[in-house]
Write an enzyme that holds these catalytic residues in place. Structure first.
Site, PDB file in Angstrom:
ATOM      1  CB  CYS A 193      -0.965  -0.117   1.233  1.00  0.00           C
ATOM      2  SG  CYS A 193      -0.024   0.010   2.868  1.00  0.00           S
ATOM      3  CG  ASP A 243     -30.578   7.054   9.058  1.00  0.00           C
ATOM      4  OD1 ASP A 243     -30.762   8.205   8.400  1.00  0.00           O
ATOM      5  OD2 ASP A 243     -29.671   6.754   9.977  1.00  0.00           O
ATOM      6  CG  ASP A 302     -30.085   3.970  11.806  1.00  0.00           C
ATOM      7  OD1 ASP A 302     -29.406   4.016  10.603  1.00  0.00           O
ATOM      8  OD2 ASP A 302     -29.714   4.668  12.724  1.00  0.00           O
TER       9      ASP A 302
END
Length: 316
Positions: free
Chosen positions: A74, A220, A157
């Site tokens: 990375c 949501d 949610d």
DNA sequence: GCGACAG
DNA sequence: ATCTTGTCGC
């Protein structure tokens, strides 16, 4: 079918994303491993290889969690302007990242990599984020308005711990505001949060909680108030459920009085501190009136769902 | 330089 | 969304 990501497997009732879409995480690390020593890529280029440059932050967030650096390399991923960026998260380790790059033959001057010399861009990768956007266009065209006045309302949610989603639904009688019950569902997720793609992250966790008995589901997030008119409430709604979005902030659109406009068209409405928009099988008036009715009698169904999901996670 | 985006 | 300490208000 327009919603491959939510397709059911056999009669088990389970719905998964992995059957249809590649794993963001696995695909990303595969791409990173292809960057040869002496070359670099950028967060945006990796995101673009997967189909959308807008996922650059999600790429950075995932790479910052590299468990075994520098093996998946990375450190070979830098900013679009050649800036070194972070290594190890939270603004740390730029020196180590620079040292690793230099040891691999990458020239770094003034804290920057010369991308014209060192940029690797020979990624061949399924642009699945582009495919998701195409599916969203199909979802948007399947949205329907209308239906009888809802008598039942459920707010929904999701709370997270790592890649585990804890989804909750709370039920209310619209006339009295009485809370009549709740449902919970726990599952793993494999797509990070990417603006515009929330339905692919949270939809699979919410779908098993939905019920097609005339009740209005308040989710949501947004419905039509989305850049491609395909917010999470639309994805869930076009499955045949009555669904509207209730979000705390805007993804697109401008507020004009109580209306939220996109290209001059009313795509949603601000009421009781929420941005409400149609998912499917309900009108904007019906969704707003239902939410306002509960708020008027002192009940915030969205907050209840939020707390229930949060408690569900805490106790798990 | 500005704008910066559901959860 | 989550992390985490401190602070404000009922």
């Amino acid at each position: 079918m327009a919603c491959r990501y939510l397709s059911h497997r056999g009669t088990s009732g389970s719905a998964t994303t992995t059957e249809c879409w590649p794993s963001f995480r696995e695909l990303l690390w595969d791409l990173v491993r292809r960057i040869p020593a002496g070359k670099v890529s950028t967060y945006g280029a990796l995101a673009e290889a997967m189909g959308d440059r807008g996922a650059a932050r999600a790429v950075g967030a995932e790479l910052s969690g590299n468990p075994t650096p520098p093996d998946p390399p990375c450190h070979r991923v830098v900013y679009a302007d050649g800036g070194i960026g972070w290594y190890g998260g939270r603004g740390r380790g730029a020196e180590e990242k620079e040292r690793l790059l230099r040891s691999e033959g990458v020239e770094v001057s003034q804290g920057r990599v010369d991308l014209s010399r060192h940029l690797f861009s020979d990624f061949r990768c399924r642009p699945f984020l582009t495919e998701m956007r195409e599916e969203q266009d199909a979802v948007a065209s399947a949205v329907t308005n209308g239906g009888a006045e809802p008598a039942l309302v459920s707010a929904m949610d999701v709370s997270y711990r790592g890649d585990e989603a804890f989804a909750a639904r709370v039920d209310f009688l619209l006339d009295s505001g009485e809370e009549t019950g709740h449902r919970l569902h726990r599952r793993r997720v494999d797509l990070p949060y990417i603006p515009g793609y929330l339905s692919y992250r949270e939809g699979p966790a919410l779908l098993p909680l939905m019920e097609d008995d005339g009740r209005l589901h308040l989710v949501d997030g947004h419905g039509l108030l989305h850049p491609r008119r395909a917010g999470i409430a639309c994805h869930l709604g076009v499955r045949g459920h009555r669904c509207a979005g209730a979000a705390k902030s805007l993804l697109c659109g401008v507020l004009s009085d109580e209306s939220v406009l996109v290209d001059g068209e009313e795509r949603g409405r601000m009421t009781g501190g929420y941005y409400v928009s149609v998912g499917s099988n309900v009108t904007l008036d019906q969704a707003c009136e239902a939410l306002e009715r509960l708020l008027d009698i002192g009940i915030d169904p969205c907050r209840r769902a939020h707390r229930l999901a949060s408690d569900f996670k805490r106790s798990s």
